[in-house]
Design a protein around this motif. Sequence first.
Motif, PDB file in Angstrom:
ATOM      1  N   TYR A 341      56.373 -76.768  59.334  1.00  0.00           N
ATOM      2  CA  TYR A 341      56.230 -77.699  60.615  1.00  0.00           C
ATOM      3  C   TYR A 341      56.825 -77.027  61.834  1.00  0.00           C
ATOM      4  O   TYR A 341      57.307 -77.383  62.780  1.00  0.00           O
ATOM      5  CB  TYR A 341      56.920 -79.096  60.323  1.00  0.00           C
ATOM      6  N   LYS A 342      57.190 -75.606  61.412  1.00  0.00           N
ATOM      7  CA  LYS A 342      57.593 -74.971  62.474  1.00  0.00           C
ATOM      8  C   LYS A 342      56.762 -74.940  63.712  1.00  0.00           C
ATOM      9  O   LYS A 342      55.575 -74.747  63.387  1.00  0.00           O
ATOM     10  CB  LYS A 342      58.093 -73.267  62.026  1.00  0.00           C
ATOM     11  N   LEU A 343      57.235 -74.517  64.880  1.00  0.00           N
ATOM     12  CA  LEU A 343      56.527 -74.519  66.067  1.00  0.00           C
ATOM     13  C   LEU A 343      56.134 -73.054  66.323  1.00  0.00           C
ATOM     14  O   LEU A 343      56.894 -72.236  66.753  1.00  0.00           O
ATOM     15  CB  LEU A 343      57.317 -74.938  67.267  1.00  0.00           C
ATOM     16  N   CYS A 344      54.867 -72.793  66.095  1.00  0.00           N
ATOM     17  CA  CYS A 344      54.194 -71.557  66.353  1.00  0.00           C
ATOM     18  C   CYS A 344      53.118 -71.537  67.168  1.00  0.00           C
ATOM     19  O   CYS A 344      52.002 -72.273  66.775  1.00  0.00           O
ATOM     20  CB  CYS A 344      53.995 -70.964  64.920  1.00  0.00           C
ATOM     21  N   CYS A 345      52.887 -70.389  68.087  1.00  0.00           N
ATOM     22  CA  CYS A 345      51.795 -70.437  68.842  1.00  0.00           C
ATOM     23  C   CYS A 345      50.687 -69.535  67.979  1.00  0.00           C
ATOM     24  O   CYS A 345      49.528 -69.806  68.548  1.00  0.00           O
ATOM     25  CB  CYS A 345      52.251 -69.436  70.371  1.00  0.00           C
ATOM     26  N   ASP A 346      51.136 -68.894  67.054  1.00  0.00           N
ATOM     27  CA  ASP A 346      49.941 -68.220  66.419  1.00  0.00           C
ATOM     28  C   ASP A 346      50.422 -67.561  65.087  1.00  0.00           C
ATOM     29  O   ASP A 346      51.202 -66.769  65.002  1.00  0.00           O
ATOM     30  CB  ASP A 346      49.592 -66.816  67.335  1.00  0.00           C
ATOM     31  N   GLN A 347      50.167 -68.286  64.152  1.00  0.00           N
ATOM     32  CA  GLN A 347      50.511 -67.866  62.719  1.00  0.00           C
ATOM     33  C   GLN A 347      50.301 -66.309  62.158  1.00  0.00           C
ATOM     34  O   GLN A 347      50.950 -65.954  61.355  1.00  0.00           O
ATOM     35  CB  GLN A 347      49.878 -69.022  61.649  1.00  0.00           C
ATOM     36  N   ASP A 348      49.228 -65.868  62.812  1.00  0.00           N
ATOM     37  CA  ASP A 348      48.829 -64.430  62.511  1.00  0.00           C
ATOM     38  C   ASP A 348      49.365 -63.519  63.573  1.00  0.00           C
ATOM     39  O   ASP A 348      48.801 -62.393  63.710  1.00  0.00           O
ATOM     40  CB  ASP A 348      47.504 -64.661  62.315  1.00  0.00           C
ATOM     41  N   PRO A 354      53.023 -56.279  65.371  1.00  0.00           N
ATOM     42  CA  PRO A 354      53.820 -56.127  64.130  1.00  0.00           C
ATOM     43  C   PRO A 354      55.370 -55.705  64.328  1.00  0.00           C
ATOM     44  O   PRO A 354      55.786 -56.106  63.313  1.00  0.00           O
ATOM     45  CB  PRO A 354      52.915 -54.776  63.494  1.00  0.00           C
ATOM     46  N   GLU A 355      55.487 -55.190  65.358  1.00  0.00           N
ATOM     47  CA  GLU A 355      57.112 -55.145  65.680  1.00  0.00           C
ATOM     48  C   GLU A 355      57.744 -56.161  65.978  1.00  0.00           C
ATOM     49  O   GLU A 355      59.157 -56.054  66.341  1.00  0.00           O
ATOM     50  CB  GLU A 355      57.152 -53.791  66.809  1.00  0.00           C
ATOM     51  N   TYR A 356      57.360 -57.440  66.294  1.00  0.00           N
ATOM     52  CA  TYR A 356      57.910 -58.249  66.823  1.00  0.00           C
ATOM     53  C   TYR A 356      57.972 -59.590  65.918  1.00  0.00           C
ATOM     54  O   TYR A 356      57.131 -59.548  64.871  1.00  0.00           O
ATOM     55  CB  TYR A 356      57.143 -59.041  68.024  1.00  0.00           C
ATOM     56  N   PRO A 357      59.122 -60.771  65.981  1.00  0.00           N
ATOM     57  CA  PRO A 357      58.883 -61.608  64.996  1.00  0.00           C
ATOM     58  C   PRO A 357      57.660 -62.548  64.877  1.00  0.00           C
ATOM     59  O   PRO A 357      56.890 -62.326  65.629  1.00  0.00           O
ATOM     60  CB  PRO A 357      60.070 -62.579  65.323  1.00  0.00           C
ATOM     61  N   ALA A 358      57.475 -62.909  63.604  1.00  0.00           N
ATOM     62  CA  ALA A 358      56.342 -63.759  63.624  1.00  0.00           C
ATOM     63  C   ALA A 358      56.328 -65.037  64.611  1.00  0.00           C
ATOM     64  O   ALA A 358      57.347 -65.577  64.999  1.00  0.00           O
ATOM     65  CB  ALA A 358      56.128 -64.660  62.100  1.00  0.00           C
ATOM     66  N   CYS A 359      55.314 -65.579  64.780  1.00  0.00           N
ATOM     67  CA  CYS A 359      55.093 -66.370  66.080  1.00  0.00           C
ATOM     68  C   CYS A 359      55.146 -65.886  67.340  1.00  0.00           C
ATOM     69  O   CYS A 359      55.593 -66.748  68.374  1.00  0.00           O
ATOM     70  CB  CYS A 359      55.976 -67.579  65.843  1.00  0.00           C
ATOM     71  N   THR A 360      55.210 -64.482  67.682  1.00  0.00           N
ATOM     72  CA  THR A 360      55.110 -64.190  69.027  1.00  0.00           C
ATOM     73  C   THR A 360      54.043 -64.029  69.622  1.00  0.00           C
ATOM     74  O   THR A 360      53.178 -63.516  69.265  1.00  0.00           O
ATOM     75  CB  THR A 360      55.792 -62.627  68.909  1.00  0.00           C
ATOM     76  N   CYS A 361      53.874 -64.836  70.819  1.00  0.00           N
ATOM     77  CA  CYS A 361      52.789 -64.759  71.698  1.00  0.00           C
ATOM     78  C   CYS A 361      52.903 -64.050  73.026  1.00  0.00           C
ATOM     79  O   CYS A 361      52.127 -63.582  73.897  1.00  0.00           O
ATOM     80  CB  CYS A 361      52.032 -65.783  71.685  1.00  0.00           C
ATOM     81  N   ASN A 362      54.377 -63.872  73.337  1.00  0.00           N
ATOM     82  CA  ASN A 362      54.594 -63.296  74.667  1.00  0.00           C
ATOM     83  C   ASN A 362      55.607 -62.203  74.385  1.00  0.00           C
ATOM     84  O   ASN A 362      56.932 -62.378  74.812  1.00  0.00           O
ATOM     85  CB  ASN A 362      55.245 -64.481  75.467  1.00  0.00           C
TER      86      ASN A 362
END
Length: 375
Positions: A341-348, A354-362
Motif C-alpha cells: 500500500y505504499k504510495l509509489c509513482c513508479d514501482q519500476d 538506479p542510483e535513487y531510492p525506489a519510487c523516484t520519479c523526480n
Amino acid sequence: MHRKESWPSGRNRECSSHQDCKGFDDYFGIPYSDDMEASAWTSETGIPLPLLHNKTVIEQPTNLGTLTQRYADYCHDFIERNKDNHFFLYMAFSHVHTPNFVSKKFCNTSVRGRYGDAASEMDDAIGQIMQSLKDNSIDSRTIVFFTSDNGPWLIRGLQGGSAGLLYEGKTTTWEGGVREPGIVRWMSHIEPGRVSHEIVTTYDIFSTVLKMADVEEPKDRVIDGRDMSPILLDVNGKTSHDCLFIYKGTPDSKLTGLWAVRCGAFKAHFVTNTHVNKTAVVQNPPLLYQLEYDPGENFPISSKSPEYEEAMTIIEAAKKKHEATLSLVPNQMAMGGDEKYKLCCDQDSKQRYPEYPACTCNPENFHAWKCGNPV
C-alpha cells in the motif's frame, strides 16, 4: 469538500492514505508529515516523500521548497471555482514542522531562524488565502477557523517551537502538549478582537459546522464534539463541555487510553510522561491542578485537601460515565504497515534511476535548493 494534508494517515490498508476514503471530494498534498519520508530536506532513507492529487502521485520526492506556495495557489483556484457554491476547505499546512523547509523568498528573513522563516511563510500563505476570499466577494459569508494539532516538539529544540509558560509539549497530555491557539473569524457575526476563555476543542468544529449548515449529526455513534456557536456569537456564551477527556498511548504502550480529564478549571492526570522520559507513570493518587490559577501545571493540589476531594469526586464520576460510552475497536496504529500500500509513482523506477531510492520519479528534487540557515 476539499482537503490539504500534513498529518500521518498510515500505510496499512488501501484507503489509509487517500482522503477521498475519508469523505473529501478533492485532495492535494503530502499524506503525512514532511519528515517521514526522503526528500532534499531530510536524511530519511526510505521511499521518497510523495505529493498527491487525489489518488495519483504527481511528484516524488516532493519539492518542499515550493510546496507552501502550491498549497496557496491550489486554495485560490478552489475558491474561485466554488465561490458560488457552499464549500468546506480544510487547509492542513505542513508548516511549522521540522525540517522547517522554506522557499527562497523567506530563507533567513526572521530573527527566529528557520523556524521563524517557516512561520513567516505560513503566515504569508494564509494571507493569500484570505485575500482570495475577499477577491471573490465571499469574505463576509465565509467562517474561518485557525488552530493547530499539538504543542511544540521539544526534542527538536529551537526547531520544535515553544509552549511559553505551559508545561511540556507534543506527545504528552500536559497543557503544553494539548492546549492550542484558536482563532475564529466570521465577519458581521463574530465581534472583532473579542477574547473568550471558554474551553472548546478541535473536534467541536465538526459539530459547529453541521449545526450552522442545518445538518443533523450522525445518530449511530457517540459524538464528542459540541456546537461552539453560542460562544462565537454571544459575548456571554458558555462552553457545552462539562469535561474534556484527554487520551494518550502508542502501540507499544501498556497504558494506552485515558490519561487526563479536565472538568471546569480542574485537570486531573491519571497517567503522565514527558518528552524526555517517555515511560508512562501511573499517578496514584492522580495529580490535580487548578488551571485558571496555575496554567503551567507547576503546583499540584494536595490530595489531602478538601478542594482536591471535591474536584476529584466530580472528575471521577465524569470519567466513569464517559468510559461507559466507549466501545473497543482495533488499534489502528498497532496494525503496522504493508508495503503493497505504499504510495509509489513508479514501482519500476530503479530501472530508470538506479542510483535513487525506489519510487523516484523526480530525481532532480533530491537536489532542489534548500535554505542554508543552520538553526
